[in-house]
Design an enzyme around this catalytic site. Structure first.
Site, PDB file in Angstrom:
ATOM      1  N   HIS A 189      -0.153 -20.919  -0.523  1.00 53.35           N
ATOM      2  CA  HIS A 189       0.829 -19.853  -0.305  1.00 53.35           C
ATOM      3  C   HIS A 189       1.503 -19.372  -1.588  1.00 53.35           C
ATOM      4  O   HIS A 189       1.783 -18.196  -1.745  1.00 53.35           O
ATOM      5  CB  HIS A 189       1.906 -20.308   0.688  1.00 53.35           C
ATOM      6  CG  HIS A 189       1.407 -20.405   2.096  1.00 53.35           C
ATOM      7  ND1 HIS A 189       0.384 -21.244   2.472  1.00 53.35           N
ATOM      8  CD2 HIS A 189       1.789 -19.772   3.224  1.00 53.35           C
ATOM      9  CE1 HIS A 189       0.154 -21.108   3.766  1.00 53.35           C
ATOM     10  NE2 HIS A 189       0.998 -20.228   4.251  1.00 53.35           N
ATOM     11  N   LYS A 195       6.532  -1.792   1.838  1.00 54.15           N
ATOM     12  CA  LYS A 195       5.355  -1.216   2.509  1.00 54.15           C
ATOM     13  C   LYS A 195       4.202  -2.210   2.377  1.00 54.15           C
ATOM     14  O   LYS A 195       3.269  -2.036   1.595  1.00 54.15           O
ATOM     15  CB  LYS A 195       5.018   0.158   1.911  1.00 54.15           C
ATOM     16  CG  LYS A 195       4.210   1.040   2.866  1.00 54.15           C
ATOM     17  CD  LYS A 195       4.263   2.498   2.459  1.00 54.15           C
ATOM     18  CE  LYS A 195       3.223   3.354   3.151  1.00 54.15           C
ATOM     19  NZ  LYS A 195       3.374   3.456   4.602  1.00 54.15           N
ATOM     20  N   GLU A 222      12.857   2.219  13.698  1.00 46.65           N
ATOM     21  CA  GLU A 222      11.875   3.273  13.435  1.00 46.65           C
ATOM     22  C   GLU A 222      10.697   3.152  14.399  1.00 46.65           C
ATOM     23  O   GLU A 222      10.720   2.333  15.317  1.00 46.65           O
ATOM     24  CB  GLU A 222      11.406   3.214  11.976  1.00 46.65           C
ATOM     25  CG  GLU A 222      10.820   1.883  11.582  1.00 46.65           C
ATOM     26  CD  GLU A 222      10.510   1.768  10.084  1.00 46.65           C
ATOM     27  OE1 GLU A 222      10.475   2.778   9.378  1.00 46.65           O
ATOM     28  OE2 GLU A 222      10.274   0.632   9.646  1.00 46.65           O
ATOM     29  N   ARG A 270      -6.868 -20.924  -1.678  1.00 45.10           N
ATOM     30  CA  ARG A 270      -5.865 -20.653  -0.655  1.00 45.10           C
ATOM     31  C   ARG A 270      -4.659 -21.582  -0.777  1.00 45.10           C
ATOM     32  O   ARG A 270      -4.765 -22.784  -0.535  1.00 45.10           O
ATOM     33  CB  ARG A 270      -6.466 -20.776   0.752  1.00 45.10           C
ATOM     34  CG  ARG A 270      -5.507 -20.279   1.827  1.00 45.10           C
ATOM     35  CD  ARG A 270      -6.056 -20.441   3.238  1.00 45.10           C
ATOM     36  NE  ARG A 270      -5.112 -19.901   4.215  1.00 45.10           N
ATOM     37  CZ  ARG A 270      -4.006 -20.543   4.601  1.00 45.10           C
ATOM     38  NH1 ARG A 270      -3.719 -21.733   4.128  1.00 45.10           N
ATOM     39  NH2 ARG A 270      -3.184 -19.973   5.475  1.00 45.10           N
ATOM     40  N   TYR A 329       0.834  -1.201   0.000  1.00 46.13           N
ATOM     41  CA  TYR A 329       0.000   0.000   0.000  1.00 46.13           C
ATOM     42  C   TYR A 329       0.864   1.244   0.000  1.00 46.13           C
ATOM     43  O   TYR A 329       2.085   1.160   0.185  1.00 46.13           O
ATOM     44  CB  TYR A 329      -0.939   0.008   1.219  1.00 46.13           C
ATOM     45  CG  TYR A 329      -0.262   0.285   2.537  1.00 46.13           C
ATOM     46  CD1 TYR A 329       0.554  -0.666   3.139  1.00 46.13           C
ATOM     47  CD2 TYR A 329      -0.420   1.514   3.177  1.00 46.13           C
ATOM     48  CE1 TYR A 329       1.178  -0.400   4.344  1.00 46.13           C
ATOM     49  CE2 TYR A 329       0.203   1.779   4.393  1.00 46.13           C
ATOM     50  CZ  TYR A 329       1.006   0.816   4.971  1.00 46.13           C
ATOM     51  OH  TYR A 329       1.627   1.071   6.166  1.00 46.13           O
TER      52      TYR A 329
HETATM   53  C1  LIG Z   1       6.900   1.671   9.318  1.00 48.97           C
HETATM   54  C2  LIG Z   1       6.888   3.036   8.718  1.00 48.97           C
HETATM   55  N1  LIG Z   1       8.026   3.736   8.652  1.00 48.97           N
HETATM   56  C3  LIG Z   1       8.078   4.977   8.125  1.00 48.97           C
HETATM   57  C4  LIG Z   1       6.928   5.591   7.634  1.00 48.97           C
HETATM   58  C5  LIG Z   1       7.015   6.989   7.077  1.00 48.97           C
HETATM   59  O1  LIG Z   1       6.845   6.994   5.677  1.00 48.97           O
HETATM   60  P1  LIG Z   1       6.231   8.262   4.928  1.00 48.97           P
HETATM   61  O2  LIG Z   1       7.096   9.438   5.268  1.00 48.97           O
HETATM   62  O3  LIG Z   1       6.301   7.894   3.495  1.00 48.97           O
HETATM   63  O4  LIG Z   1       4.824   8.410   5.424  1.00 48.97           O
HETATM   64  C6  LIG Z   1       5.721   4.896   7.670  1.00 48.97           C
HETATM   65  C7  LIG Z   1       4.500   5.522   7.140  1.00 48.97           C
HETATM   66  O5  LIG Z   1       3.409   5.043   7.244  1.00 48.97           O
HETATM   67  C8  LIG Z   1       5.687   3.588   8.219  1.00 48.97           C
HETATM   68  O6  LIG Z   1       4.539   2.879   8.271  1.00 48.97           O
END
Ligand SMILES: Cc1ncc(COP(=O)(O)O)c(C=O)c1O
Length: 287
Positions: free
Chosen positions: A108, A153, A185, A106, A39
């Site tokens: 994998h 993502k 993060e 279903r 996403y």
């Molecule tokens: C795990 C993670 N790290 C960093 C970010 C920051 O990314 P962005 O600046 O593109 O929103 C997000 C944003 O949703 C995130 O889910």
């Protein structure tokens, strides 16, 4: 009715524009069954998508990694985002795009000949409040229990959800995660630290998401003559940071002023580097 949503808002699902309340997918969709999808989230200010090219480049990169073939060019994604903003009638909003591998028996392994499910919705964007910006946020440290490809993502967000809930359960705004003693993060944001006038962030690798604001803050630092260094950051360094901050599409740039119950930098107040970066960010989005 789904609480806190507008059932009449228009969403895009596989080529069709529908009311949110009418949009349906199969229970066999691999996004539902496996979290097999990716996403992106594009913030929009005054009707204009912010850093759309970077968001769409990340989307295309992720699709490629997962070998998801949508047939959409970057121009097609751009047209979809622009169209969805128009249809929403919203000025400040957030465009959410999701692609899953589609509907299949279903199993994998990647199914053959299956079309990905493409979904897009637009929600109102509530920007950070003056209180969040001026008084800052609180955070606690947490062990990063996520997988080894946090650069993707992915919609498989279970570990991020657990991390975010840990913050809620601890009565704070965010967690700051560490893997093997090194800063990674937040649950849904990148984390920054200031020490002796330098802006520091963990290097971009498979342990963090390359936030669109990662590169952006780097640019703003250069513009503001703030030395920026991307390097591994040990957990004990974060304990003695002069400033901490986070960035994400919806949080923009926000200071973290209480960390593990202690005032960051001894003051518990947003610091000078944060203020400069935030002002520069505001200027950009308000252009
Ligand atoms: C795990 C993670 N790290 C960093 C970010 C920051 O990314 P962005 O600046 O593109 O929103 C997000 C944003 O949703 C995130 O889910």
């Amino acid at each position: 009715m789904i609480p806190d949503t507008d059932p009449n808002s228009i969403v895009y699902l596989n080529g069709e524009y529908q009311r949110l309340a009418d949009a349906k997918i199969s229970v066999l969709d691999r996004g539902f069954i496996f979290g097999d999808g990716i996403y992106d989230v594009v913030p929009v200010y005054a009707g204009k998508p912010f850093r759309m090219a970077a968001h769409l480049a990340r989307l295309q990169r992720n699709l490629k990694i997962l070998r998801l073939e949508t047939g959409f060019t970057t121009a097609d994604w751009e047209a979809l985002v622009t169209d969805m903003i128009k249809r929403s009638g919203l000025s400040n909003c957030v465009v959410y795009i999701q692609v899953s591998r589609g509907v299949a028996k279903r199993d994998h392994a990647f199914p053959l000949g299956v079309k990905p499910t493409i979904f897009c919705m637009v929600n109102p964007f509530t920007r950070p409040t003056a209180q969040q910006r001026d008084q800052g946020l609180s955070a606690v440290s947490a062990t990063d229990i996520r997988w080894q490809r946090c650069d993707i993502k992915s919609t498989s967000l279970l570990a991020n959800i657990l991390a975010r809930q840990q913050a809620v359960d601890s009565g704070v705004d965010e967690v700051i995660q560490f893997r093997d003693g090194l800063l990674t993060e937040g649950s849904a944001c990148n984390i920054w630290m200031v020490k002796d006038g330098e802006l520091l962030a963990p290097p971009l690798d498979e342990h963090i998401l390359e936030g669109i604001r990662y590169r952006l803050l780097e640019e703003l630092a250069v513009q503001q003559d703030i030395p920026f260094v991307a390097r591994p950051i040990a957990q004990h360094e974060v304990d003695t940071a002069d400033e901490l901050m986070l960035t994400s599409a919806t949080k923009e740039v926000l200071p973290i002023v209480i960390y593990n119950g202690q005032p960051v930098g001894g003051t518990g107040r947003p610091g000078p580097i944060y203020r400069r970066l935030q002002a520069a960010y505001d200027k950009l989005v308000e252009l």
